[in-house]
Write a protein that holds these residues in place. Structure first.
Motif, PDB file in Angstrom:
ATOM      1  N   LEU A  55       0.850  -1.188   0.000  1.00  0.00           N
ATOM      2  CA  LEU A  55       0.000   0.000   0.000  1.00  0.00           C
ATOM      3  C   LEU A  55       0.885   1.237   0.000  1.00  0.00           C
ATOM      4  CD1 LEU A  55      -2.414  -1.200   2.818  1.00  0.00           C
ATOM      5  CD2 LEU A  55      -2.889  -1.214   0.362  1.00  0.00           C
ATOM      6  N   GLU A  56       0.448   2.265  -0.677  1.00  0.00           N
ATOM      7  CA  GLU A  56       1.166   3.539  -0.669  1.00  0.00           C
ATOM      8  C   GLU A  56       0.554   4.409   0.432  1.00  0.00           C
ATOM      9  OE1 GLU A  56       3.863   4.135  -2.526  1.00  0.00           O
ATOM     10  OE2 GLU A  56       3.605   2.145  -3.410  1.00  0.00           O
ATOM     11  N   GLN A  57       1.389   4.910   1.303  1.00  0.00           N
ATOM     12  CA  GLN A  57       0.885   5.741   2.396  1.00  0.00           C
ATOM     13  C   GLN A  57       0.500   7.115   1.867  1.00  0.00           C
ATOM     14  OE1 GLN A  57       3.601   6.500   5.628  1.00  0.00           O
ATOM     15  NE2 GLN A  57       1.934   6.776   7.065  1.00  0.00           N
ATOM     16  N   LYS A  58      -0.680   7.541   2.239  1.00  0.00           N
ATOM     17  CA  LYS A  58      -1.115   8.902   1.971  1.00  0.00           C
ATOM     18  C   LYS A  58      -1.683   9.443   3.274  1.00  0.00           C
ATOM     19  CE  LYS A  58      -5.122   6.992  -0.482  1.00  0.00           C
ATOM     20  NZ  LYS A  58      -4.774   5.592  -0.545  1.00  0.00           N
ATOM     21  N   TYR A  59      -1.970  10.719   3.294  1.00  0.00           N
ATOM     22  CA  TYR A  59      -2.460  11.309   4.533  1.00  0.00           C
ATOM     23  C   TYR A  59      -3.764  12.036   4.258  1.00  0.00           C
ATOM     24  CZ  TYR A  59      -2.675  13.950   8.826  1.00  0.00           C
ATOM     25  OH  TYR A  59      -3.087  14.469  10.022  1.00  0.00           O
ATOM     26  N   PRO A  60      -4.798  11.736   4.993  1.00  0.00           N
ATOM     27  CA  PRO A  60      -4.870  10.653   5.978  1.00  0.00           C
ATOM     28  C   PRO A  60      -5.098   9.300   5.288  1.00  0.00           C
ATOM     29  CG  PRO A  60      -6.941  11.867   5.935  1.00  0.00           C
ATOM     30  CD  PRO A  60      -6.021  12.544   4.958  1.00  0.00           C
ATOM     31  N   MET A  61      -4.587   8.235   5.894  1.00  0.00           N
ATOM     32  CA  MET A  61      -4.743   6.881   5.358  1.00  0.00           C
ATOM     33  C   MET A  61      -6.163   6.404   5.619  1.00  0.00           C
ATOM     34  SD  MET A  61      -2.282   5.317   3.744  1.00  0.00           S
ATOM     35  CE  MET A  61      -2.115   3.548   3.840  1.00  0.00           C
ATOM     36  N   GLN A  62      -6.787   5.845   4.596  1.00  0.00           N
ATOM     37  CA  GLN A  62      -8.093   5.203   4.757  1.00  0.00           C
ATOM     38  C   GLN A  62      -8.168   4.056   3.770  1.00  0.00           C
ATOM     39  OE1 GLN A  62     -11.542   7.666   4.721  1.00  0.00           O
ATOM     40  NE2 GLN A  62     -10.860   8.877   6.452  1.00  0.00           N
TER      41      GLN A  62
END
Length: 178
Positions: free
Chosen positions: A34-41
């Motif tokens: 998974l690629e982390q993004k903000y916010p993670m969902q």
């Protein structure tokens, strides 16, 4: 009041069963990145080879403000909550307990967690995930997350909860590039 008659012990047994992430066709996923993004969902569907008749779902929601909520549910007709991990969050335990409430919760009757990390449990005859323990009293390895190190703390928190849930799929979260 929760009409699910599953006991606390049965819910813990389900939490501890080895589980695999499955794709939309129900096939076991060995590795997932998974690629982390903000916010993670994101949401993961899980199955256990020990109990093919139940489906599970892991909902991951990172608040844009402060906390992280990792919600694990048994998927059946009513989506019974089995465990939820909250970091930097508020919660109040019930003010009274019955003979169905395990002794581990007795010293936390009516306790109000204020911006404190805690783990929710299923307890029979109570609303879903009404009871929680501070992380210091749980098997969760990552006890706290901080805003200044949220990107790395999120990955550690997720991995800690995945280990608690006995998820067998090798899940990698590529860190957010700032």
């Amino acid at each position: 009041v929760n009409s699910c008659n599953m006991t606390y012990e049965e819910a813990l047994r389900l939490v501890r069963l080895p589980k695999w992430v499955v794709d939309e066709n129900g096939n076991k996923v060995e590795t997932l990145t998974l690629e982390q993004k903000y916010p993670m969902q994101f949401r993961l569907h899980l199955l256990s080879e020990a109990d093919y008749f139940r489906e599970y779902m892991l909902d991951v929601k990172q608040s844009a403000k402060l906390g992280i909520r990792l919600n694990f549910q048994l998927m059946d007709k009513a989506n019974w909550g089995l465990a939820r991990l909250d970091y930097n969050s508020n919660h109040k335990n019930p003010d009274e307990f019955t003979d169905k409430v395990p002794e581990v919760f007795h010293s936390h009757v009516g306790e109000f967690f204020v911006q404190k990390s805690h783990l929710h449990y299923h307890v029979e005859d109570f609303p879903p995930l009404a009871w929680a323990l501070p992380l210091e009293e749980t098997e969760i390895e990552k006890k706290q997350v901080e805003n200044v190190t949220m990107a790395n703390d999120f990955i550690d928190a997720f991995n800690s909860f995945a280990a608690y849930l006995n998820i067998q799929t090798a899940i990698t979260i590529n860190p957010l590039i700032l």
